[in-house]
Write a protein that holds these residues in place. Sequence first.
Motif, PDB file in Angstrom:
ATOM      1  N   ARG A  18       0.833  -1.210   0.000  1.00  0.00           N
ATOM      2  CA  ARG A  18       0.000   0.000   0.000  1.00  0.00           C
ATOM      3  C   ARG A  18       0.870   1.265   0.000  1.00  0.00           C
ATOM      4  N   GLU A  19       1.872   1.322   0.884  1.00  0.00           N
ATOM      5  CA  GLU A  19       2.723   2.505   1.000  1.00  0.00           C
ATOM      6  C   GLU A  19       3.513   2.782  -0.279  1.00  0.00           C
ATOM      7  N   GLN A  20       4.011   1.714  -0.907  1.00  0.00           N
ATOM      8  CA  GLN A  20       4.881   1.870  -2.077  1.00  0.00           C
ATOM      9  C   GLN A  20       4.127   1.831  -3.406  1.00  0.00           C
ATOM     10  N   GLY A  21       2.826   1.581  -3.362  1.00  0.00           N
ATOM     11  CA  GLY A  21       2.038   1.511  -4.588  1.00  0.00           C
ATOM     12  C   GLY A  21       2.436   0.341  -5.475  1.00  0.00           C
ATOM     13  N   VAL A  22       2.763  -0.783  -4.854  1.00  0.00           N
ATOM     14  CA  VAL A  22       3.209  -1.967  -5.588  1.00  0.00           C
ATOM     15  C   VAL A  22       2.064  -2.496  -6.443  1.00  0.00           C
ATOM     16  N   LYS A  23       2.358  -2.760  -7.717  1.00  0.00           N
ATOM     17  CA  LYS A  23       1.353  -3.270  -8.648  1.00  0.00           C
ATOM     18  C   LYS A  23       1.509  -4.762  -8.912  1.00  0.00           C
ATOM     19  N   GLN A  24       2.696  -5.296  -8.615  1.00  0.00           N
ATOM     20  CA  GLN A  24       2.975  -6.702  -8.888  1.00  0.00           C
ATOM     21  C   GLN A  24       4.149  -7.148  -8.033  1.00  0.00           C
ATOM     22  N   ILE A  25       4.149  -8.422  -7.652  1.00  0.00           N
ATOM     23  CA  ILE A  25       5.237  -8.999  -6.862  1.00  0.00           C
ATOM     24  C   ILE A  25       5.853 -10.135  -7.662  1.00  0.00           C
ATOM     25  N   VAL A  26       7.180 -10.189  -7.673  1.00  0.00           N
ATOM     26  CA  VAL A  26       7.911 -11.248  -8.370  1.00  0.00           C
ATOM     27  C   VAL A  26       8.611 -12.090  -7.311  1.00  0.00           C
ATOM     28  N   VAL A  27       8.387 -13.408  -7.366  1.00  0.00           N
ATOM     29  CA  VAL A  27       9.017 -14.321  -6.408  1.00  0.00           C
ATOM     30  C   VAL A  27       9.947 -15.273  -7.142  1.00  0.00           C
ATOM     31  N   GLY A  28      10.957 -15.734  -6.446  1.00  0.00           N
ATOM     32  CA  GLY A  28      11.846 -16.746  -6.991  1.00  0.00           C
ATOM     33  C   GLY A  28      11.342 -18.124  -6.614  1.00  0.00           C
ATOM     34  N   LEU A  29      11.456 -19.044  -7.524  1.00  0.00           N
ATOM     35  CA  LEU A  29      11.018 -20.413  -7.271  1.00  0.00           C
ATOM     36  C   LEU A  29      12.250 -21.265  -6.979  1.00  0.00           C
ATOM     37  N   PRO A  30      12.439 -21.666  -5.713  1.00  0.00           N
ATOM     38  CA  PRO A  30      13.638 -22.432  -5.368  1.00  0.00           C
ATOM     39  C   PRO A  30      13.536 -23.870  -5.864  1.00  0.00           C
ATOM     40  N   LEU A  31      14.285 -24.154  -6.882  1.00  0.00           N
ATOM     41  CA  LEU A  31      14.299 -25.497  -7.447  1.00  0.00           C
ATOM     42  C   LEU A  31      15.469 -26.286  -6.874  1.00  0.00           C
ATOM     43  N   ARG A  32      15.359 -27.584  -6.936  1.00  0.00           N
ATOM     44  CA  ARG A  32      16.483 -28.437  -6.537  1.00  0.00           C
ATOM     45  C   ARG A  32      17.593 -28.276  -7.560  1.00  0.00           C
ATOM     46  N   LEU A  33      18.766 -28.756  -7.223  1.00  0.00           N
ATOM     47  CA  LEU A  33      19.895 -28.622  -8.144  1.00  0.00           C
ATOM     48  C   LEU A  33      19.640 -29.311  -9.477  1.00  0.00           C
ATOM     49  N   ASP A  34      18.785 -30.344  -9.484  1.00  0.00           N
ATOM     50  CA  ASP A  34      18.477 -31.030 -10.741  1.00  0.00           C
ATOM     51  C   ASP A  34      17.343 -30.339 -11.509  1.00  0.00           C
ATOM     52  N   GLY A  35      16.857 -29.213 -10.976  1.00  0.00           N
ATOM     53  CA  GLY A  35      15.834 -28.444 -11.670  1.00  0.00           C
ATOM     54  C   GLY A  35      14.400 -28.814 -11.343  1.00  0.00           C
ATOM     55  N   THR A  36      14.193 -29.802 -10.481  1.00  0.00           N
ATOM     56  CA  THR A  36      12.832 -30.213 -10.131  1.00  0.00           C
ATOM     57  C   THR A  36      12.330 -29.400  -8.937  1.00  0.00           C
ATOM     58  N   ARG A  37      11.011 -29.405  -8.791  1.00  0.00           N
ATOM     59  CA  ARG A  37      10.394 -28.710  -7.663  1.00  0.00           C
ATOM     60  C   ARG A  37      10.439 -29.602  -6.425  1.00  0.00           C
ATOM     61  N   GLY A  38      10.724 -28.967  -5.317  1.00  0.00           N
ATOM     62  CA  GLY A  38      10.729 -29.684  -4.055  1.00  0.00           C
ATOM     63  C   GLY A  38       9.767 -29.037  -3.073  1.00  0.00           C
ATOM     64  N   GLU A  39       9.956 -29.335  -1.819  1.00  0.00           N
ATOM     65  CA  GLU A  39       9.095 -28.827  -0.756  1.00  0.00           C
ATOM     66  C   GLU A  39       9.108 -27.296  -0.689  1.00  0.00           C
ATOM     67  N   MET A  40      10.284 -26.698  -0.839  1.00  0.00           N
ATOM     68  CA  MET A  40      10.381 -25.240  -0.768  1.00  0.00           C
ATOM     69  C   MET A  40       9.661 -24.571  -1.943  1.00  0.00           C
ATOM     70  N   ALA A  41       9.729 -25.169  -3.115  1.00  0.00           N
ATOM     71  CA  ALA A  41       9.017 -24.617  -4.269  1.00  0.00           C
ATOM     72  C   ALA A  41       7.512 -24.645  -4.016  1.00  0.00           C
ATOM     73  N   GLU A  42       7.037 -25.717  -3.399  1.00  0.00           N
ATOM     74  CA  GLU A  42       5.618 -25.807  -3.061  1.00  0.00           C
ATOM     75  C   GLU A  42       5.233 -24.741  -2.046  1.00  0.00           C
ATOM     76  N   GLU A  43       6.112 -24.490  -1.088  1.00  0.00           N
ATOM     77  CA  GLU A  43       5.859 -23.450  -0.089  1.00  0.00           C
ATOM     78  C   GLU A  43       5.783 -22.072  -0.749  1.00  0.00           C
ATOM     79  N   VAL A  44       6.647 -21.815  -1.706  1.00  0.00           N
ATOM     80  CA  VAL A  44       6.619 -20.535  -2.423  1.00  0.00           C
ATOM     81  C   VAL A  44       5.313 -20.398  -3.196  1.00  0.00           C
ATOM     82  N   GLU A  45       4.855 -21.476  -3.819  1.00  0.00           N
ATOM     83  CA  GLU A  45       3.579 -21.442  -4.541  1.00  0.00           C
ATOM     84  C   GLU A  45       2.428 -21.130  -3.583  1.00  0.00           C
TER      85      GLU A  45
END
Length: 129
Positions: A18-45
């Motif tokens: 609200r204070e900064q007038g943010v219109k969109q948020i960009v998040v990083g998706l933490p993938l495993r070293l092999d590029g697959t989604r793990g527990e942390m990626a699910e948490e980010v989702e």
Amino acid sequence: MERINRNEDMRRLRELVREQGVKQIVVGLPLRLDGTRGEMAEEVERFAQRVRKQIGVPVENGGRAAHELGAERLLEEVREDSSTTKKLTGNKKPKNVAGQDDRGRHGGAVILKEYLDRQEQAAEKVSAI
């Protein structure tokens, strides 16, 4: 922003949006070293869904290339910190060494740059048509 708990974190994020007038948020998706989604990626989702629902701004994924670049740089920094900490303290494993917040900010900058680059490329493709 330092984490407190989910409710307080969301309240503070809502306030910042609200204070900064943010219109969109960009998040990083933490993938495993092999590029697959793990527990942390699910948490980010799940986090992204909560933000969309509770704050009402779009939340976009920063992309896999950002993860790879960020991970590579983070590994380099951890190796450097580990080596420096060991020399200074004799410890084999770094504890809570200075610079961890800087790595988080650096990772965030990498994710945002990747996202903005993708947006610029998409706009160039549209204008070329």
